[in-house]
Each structure stands twice: as structure tokens, then as C-alpha cells.
Enzyme design. Structure first.
Site, PDB file in Angstrom:
ATOM      1  N   GLU A 145       0.830  -1.188   0.000  1.00 26.37           N
ATOM      2  CA  GLU A 145       0.000   0.000   0.000  1.00 26.37           C
ATOM      3  C   GLU A 145       0.873   1.250   0.000  1.00 26.37           C
ATOM      4  O   GLU A 145       1.897   1.310   0.669  1.00 26.37           O
ATOM      5  CB  GLU A 145      -0.939  -0.030   1.210  1.00 26.37           C
ATOM      6  CG  GLU A 145      -1.980  -1.137   1.045  1.00 26.37           C
ATOM      7  CD  GLU A 145      -2.972  -1.230   2.192  1.00 26.37           C
ATOM      8  OE1 GLU A 145      -4.126  -1.575   1.902  1.00 26.37           O
ATOM      9  OE2 GLU A 145      -2.611  -0.988   3.343  1.00 26.37           O
TER      10      GLU A 145
ATOM     11  N   CYS B  16       3.714   8.372   1.043  1.00 20.11           N
ATOM     12  CA  CYS B  16       4.300   7.394   1.961  1.00 20.11           C
ATOM     13  C   CYS B  16       4.521   6.096   1.185  1.00 20.11           C
ATOM     14  O   CYS B  16       3.574   5.468   0.717  1.00 20.11           O
ATOM     15  CB  CYS B  16       3.332   7.200   3.132  1.00 20.11           C
ATOM     16  SG  CYS B  16       3.939   6.047   4.361  1.00 20.11           S
TER      17      CYS B  16
ATOM     18  N   CYS C 244       7.037  -7.082   6.653  1.00 20.99           N
ATOM     19  CA  CYS C 244       8.201  -6.612   7.409  1.00 20.99           C
ATOM     20  C   CYS C 244       8.684  -7.750   8.292  1.00 20.99           C
ATOM     21  O   CYS C 244       7.883  -8.522   8.813  1.00 20.99           O
ATOM     22  CB  CYS C 244       7.820  -5.402   8.259  1.00 20.99           C
ATOM     23  SG  CYS C 244       9.252  -4.611   9.044  1.00 20.99           S
TER      24      CYS C 244
ATOM     25  N   CYS D 101       7.595  -5.313  15.223  1.00 22.73           N
ATOM     26  CA  CYS D 101       7.303  -4.341  16.279  1.00 22.73           C
ATOM     27  C   CYS D 101       5.873  -4.628  16.757  1.00 22.73           C
ATOM     28  O   CYS D 101       4.979  -4.828  15.933  1.00 22.73           O
ATOM     29  CB  CYS D 101       7.437  -2.918  15.755  1.00 22.73           C
ATOM     30  SG  CYS D 101       9.100  -2.558  15.144  1.00 22.73           S
TER      31      CYS D 101
ATOM     32  N   CYS E 150       2.551  -2.684  15.379  1.00 22.09           N
ATOM     33  CA  CYS E 150       2.443  -2.372  13.950  1.00 22.09           C
ATOM     34  C   CYS E 150       1.738  -3.500  13.197  1.00 22.09           C
ATOM     35  O   CYS E 150       2.119  -4.664  13.309  1.00 22.09           O
ATOM     36  CB  CYS E 150       3.833  -2.139  13.369  1.00 22.09           C
ATOM     37  SG  CYS E 150       3.812  -1.765  11.601  1.00 22.09           S
TER      38      CYS E 150
ATOM     39  N   CYS F  54      -0.564   5.470   9.859  1.00 28.47           N
ATOM     40  CA  CYS F  54       0.681   4.780  10.215  1.00 28.47           C
ATOM     41  C   CYS F  54       0.382   3.419  10.821  1.00 28.47           C
ATOM     42  O   CYS F  54      -0.458   3.302  11.706  1.00 28.47           O
ATOM     43  CB  CYS F  54       1.448   5.537  11.284  1.00 28.47           C
ATOM     44  SG  CYS F  54       1.787   7.206  10.896  1.00 28.47           S
TER      45      CYS F  54
HETATM   46  N1  SAH Z   1      10.122   0.361   9.411  1.00 36.36           N
HETATM   47  C1  SAH Z   1      10.216   1.777   9.390  1.00 36.36           C
HETATM   48  C2  SAH Z   1       9.161   2.505   8.567  1.00 36.36           C
HETATM   49  C3  SAH Z   1       7.700   2.069   8.697  1.00 36.36           C
HETATM   50  S1  SAH Z   1       6.666   2.568  10.009  1.00 36.36           S
HETATM   51  C4  SAH Z   1      10.226   2.317  10.804  1.00 36.36           C
HETATM   52  O1  SAH Z   1      10.043   1.546  11.730  1.00 36.36           O
HETATM   53  O2  SAH Z   1      10.474   3.508  10.993  1.00 36.36           O
HETATM   54  C5  SAH Z   1       6.415   4.281  10.026  1.00 36.36           C
HETATM   55  C6  SAH Z   1       6.139   4.800  11.449  1.00 36.36           C
HETATM   56  O3  SAH Z   1       4.813   4.459  11.936  1.00 36.36           O
HETATM   57  C7  SAH Z   1       7.101   4.228  12.447  1.00 36.36           C
HETATM   58  O4  SAH Z   1       7.532   5.194  13.332  1.00 36.36           O
HETATM   59  C8  SAH Z   1       6.250   3.192  13.141  1.00 36.36           C
HETATM   60  O5  SAH Z   1       6.796   2.838  14.368  1.00 36.36           O
HETATM   61  C9  SAH Z   1       4.923   3.899  13.234  1.00 36.36           C
HETATM   62  N2  SAH Z   1       3.793   2.985  13.501  1.00 36.36           N
HETATM   63  C10 SAH Z   1       3.721   1.670  13.213  1.00 36.36           C
HETATM   64  N3  SAH Z   1       2.536   1.168  13.601  1.00 36.36           N
HETATM   65  C11 SAH Z   1       1.843   2.190  14.124  1.00 36.36           C
HETATM   66  C12 SAH Z   1       0.519   2.312  14.664  1.00 36.36           C
HETATM   67  N4  SAH Z   1      -0.316   1.267  14.711  1.00 36.36           N
HETATM   68  N5  SAH Z   1       0.112   3.523  15.104  1.00 36.36           N
HETATM   69  C13 SAH Z   1       0.937   4.588  14.997  1.00 36.36           C
HETATM   70  N6  SAH Z   1       2.176   4.538  14.509  1.00 36.36           N
HETATM   71  C14 SAH Z   1       2.638   3.355  14.067  1.00 36.36           C
END
Ligand code: SAH
Length: 368
Positions: free
Chosen positions: A95, A108, A115, A119, A122, A342
């Protein structure tokens, strides 16, 4: 023939293209001509690139092609955000999201299908990992979005910023991401300034150091906790590259002679990392690092154990860190009605890690 091993010219940045033309006995400046056709005139048909000469075009079409991914689906949010499901050969899809604001338009972009980092907060991580995207699949997302948006509106460019904050960990796909980002920067490509092209990482320290030596772009680092125990819980990669090492890599990144910036991202999770005590610790940690802090309200998704912090809590957190001298903004959540925020990007991941099977929930193939 249906099955071809022709080289996709979109996988090469300017340096790569120059090398390619030299390797086939042609002048390197042909690279500039091809890039202009592809990115300035949106022409991907080699036979239509009239300044290449008939003989060269024939030679090229036999060994090369310009192949883009394809838009499978488009969703438009009531707030103007757009989300595309972009498909690649082999059945995977990612996406890509466009977020318009009064003075800029941010795209974006995804770097991997799924991935591998897991985390805990996420949605992409919970889907597992299929594969790295190629450079053409990364820059192809930008090309397709620019086309779909129409490049200019009232003389203003609609696409002014690009963030590698979609699906995947960009520094785990270093070469392809750097090649695509160099085309985002290149005047023969999208011509964006260094501060308008941002790579976001979960904190891969060797990758940050390598990036510093390779390409001039902005850096965003997903911090999410001011202490190692909590950060390891949220971002398991922290076990390998703990906070002190990560902060040092960020200091090195901004201390170079180039004018560089780093933004720390901090997703606020109710009752987990949003206590005033965390805010005070964050001040201590970042006070002497030239940086900005971006507070992100958590975007919930199906099956998650976390909740978004309350508005008061977010405000209190921001006040403490700002009082402590940090520059802190709260990210406005956009595209909620189309699951484009995000951490909500899921695409279509043909998971090779089988994590999605083990997850507490199984995400459906796509969100569309
Ligand atoms: N892998 C990279 C880029 C992708 S995530 C990274 O970790 O930076 C982009 C941002 O969104 C990151 O800061 C991530 O931690 C955040 N993010 C991921 N899941 C989220 C969620 N459910 N709510 C808010 N932010 C989130």
C-alpha cells in the site's frame, strides 16, 4: 517471447544507467535522455523515445524494458488522502498513501512486502514478510502516484515530499531503497530536495551509518521508548542495537558537514510509554541531539492489545517535552476512513515467515 530476462531500466539509477549504456557500447549520456522520458514525460515505451535514434531503440528493446508495477485498487478518503494497492509480479502487493496538506503533499512509500521486524504495535509486522521490493517497484510507486494525482495543480506540485514510512524496514533493503531514493532526489527524476525525502528506520545502526556515507536524505528514527527494557519490548530490534548506540548513530548522521536533520518518531500507547516519567526521560535522552520529535497517536488495528492515549495525555506529554527544550509536534492522523494511517498498511503479503499464521489474528488479504 513471453518469458524475458530483459533488464528493467527502472531498476537503475542515473549512475547505473550510465554504466549500462557503456556496457553495451553506447554513450553514457543516453542515461539522461531515458530518465527524462520516463520521469519528465511519463513515457515508458522505449520505441517512442525519439531522440535515441531508430537503431538504438531497436537494440534497446531487444535487451531492455521499462516495467512498472500496477495499481490494483485506489481509495480516496474524505480528507483528501489517497491509498493505492500496488501489485507486483508474483502476486504480492503493497500500500502506498498520499497525504495532502495546505502547503505540501506527502507520499508514503513502501520498501518491502510485509516486514521482518515484528514491532508489537504495527499491523505490517503482524503480517510477516514476503520479500524485498526491487528499485523499480519502489520508484514505480512514486511514478504511479504522480500520474494518478496529476503532477501539478494551480502551478503547484501535488507531490512535494516522500517518506519511506510505508510497509517494511527500508534499511534492510538498502541498495534498492538508495537507488530509488537517488531517483527521487535527481533532477532528471523527481528532483526533490534532501530535506523532502525521508527514510524512516526502526533503528538499524549499521544501515544508518552506511546511509550517512551514501546519500543525502533526511532521517526519521522510530524511537517509541526512552529506555532499553521498554524499547526492546516494543521494537525487538533494540536488543541488537540498543538506545545508546542508536543515538550515537543519529548524532553522527547530523554532525556531518551536510545540513541534515533527524526526526524521532514516538507512537503513544496508552499506559505503556505515555507516562510523564517517560516524557522526562525522553528530554534527558534527546536534549543534546539536534533533532525534532514527532509524537504519533497510536492507530489501532484488528487484534491489537494497545490503545491510543487520551487527548489530555498526549497534550501533557507534548508539554513536558517542549518545556524540556525539545521541538515536538503531534502527527495528525489522516486517512482513517480508508485504513491509511501509520501502521495500518497491510497490502497483500505472501508470508514466507509464517508469522501471520502464528499471530493472534489473521489479517485478510487486503484491506480493500
Ligand atoms: N520500518 C520503518 C518505517 C515504517 S513505520 C520504521 O520503523 O520507521 C512508520 C512509522 O509508523 C514508524 O515510526 C512506526 O513505528 C509507526 N507505527 C507503526 N505502527 C503504528 C501504529 N499502529 N500507530 C501509529 N504509529 C505506528
Amino acid at each position: 517471447m513471453a518469458h524475458t530476462s530483459r533488464i528493467n531500466l527502472l531498476d537503475l539509477d542515473e549512475a547505473g544507467l550510465r554504466g549500462f549504456f557503456e556496457s553495451i557500447g553506447e554513450k553514457p549520456f543516453r542515461a539522461q535522455q531515458v530518465l527524462k522520458w520516463v520521469f519528465h514525460h511519463a513515457q515508458t515505451d522505449i520505441t517512442a523515445m525519439t531522440d535515441l535514434g531508430v537503431a538504438l531503440r531497436q537494440k534497446l528493446t531487444a535487451i531492455a524494458e521499462i516495467k512498472l508495477p500496477e495499481i490494483i485498487h485506489e481509495q480516496r478518503s474524505s480528507d483528501g488522502s489517497v491509498k493505492w494497492l500496488i501489485g507486483f509480479s508474483g502476486g504480492n502487493a503493497v500500500e502506498t498513501v498520499y497525504i495532502p496538506e495546505p502547503k505540501r503533499g506527502t507520499l508514503c512509500v513502501s520498501s518491502q512486502v510485509g516486514c521482518a521486524l515484528n514491532c508489537t504495535f504495527c499491523a505490517t509486522g503482524a503480517q510477516g514478510f514476503a520479500r524485498n521490493l526491487t528499485s523499480s517497484e519502489i520508484i514505480g510507486q512514486v511514478w504511479l502516484a504522480a500520474q494518478a494525482l496529476g503532477h501539478e495543480r494551480n502551478g503547484e506540485r501535488r507531490l512535494t515530499n516522500i517518506v519511506m514510512m510505508g510497509m517494511g524496514e527500508p534499511l534492510l533493503n538498502f541498495d534498492a531503497v538508495v537507488s530509488a531514493m537517488s531517483l527521487m532526489r535527481n533532477d532528471l527524476g523527481f528532483g526533490l530536495a534532501a530535506k523532502r525525502v525521508t527514510l524512516s528506520t526502526a533503528g538499524l545502526v549499521p544501515g544508518i551509518n552506511r546511509l550517512r556515507e551514501t546519500l543525502d536524505v533526511a532521517l526519521a528514527v522510530s524511537l517509541h521508548a526512552p529506555e532499553d527494557a521498554l524499547r526492546t519490548e516494543l521494537v525487538p530490534l533494540n536488543r541488537k542495537y540498543p538506545i545508546a548506540e542508536l543515538i550515537q548513530a543519529c548524532r553522527d548522521f547530523v554532525s556531518e558537514k551536510h545540513k541534515r536533520s533527524v526526526t524521532f518518531e514516538y507512537t503513544l500507547l496508552d499506559g505503556i510509554n505515555d507516562h510523564p516519567e517517560h516524557a522526562h526521560k525522553l528530554v534527558k535522552l534527546l536534549r543534546t541531539v539536534p533533532s525534532k520529535l514527532n509524537l504519533i497517536p497510536f492507530n489501532p488495528f484488528l487484534g491489537t492489545i494497545y490503545r491510543c492515549s487520551s487527548v489530555q495525555r498526549i497534550k501533557q506529554f507534548q508539554e513536558i517535552v517542549m518545556h524540556g527544550g525539545l521541538i515536538a509536534t503531534v502527527r495528525k492522523t489522516r486517512g482513517e476512513d480508508i485504513d491509511a494511517a501509520c501502521g495500518q498498511l497491510v497490502g497483500k503479503v505472501l508470508d514466507r515467515t509464517r508469522r501471520s499464521e502464528r499471530a493472534k489474528f489473521v489479517t485478510t488479504e487486503t484491506t480493500v
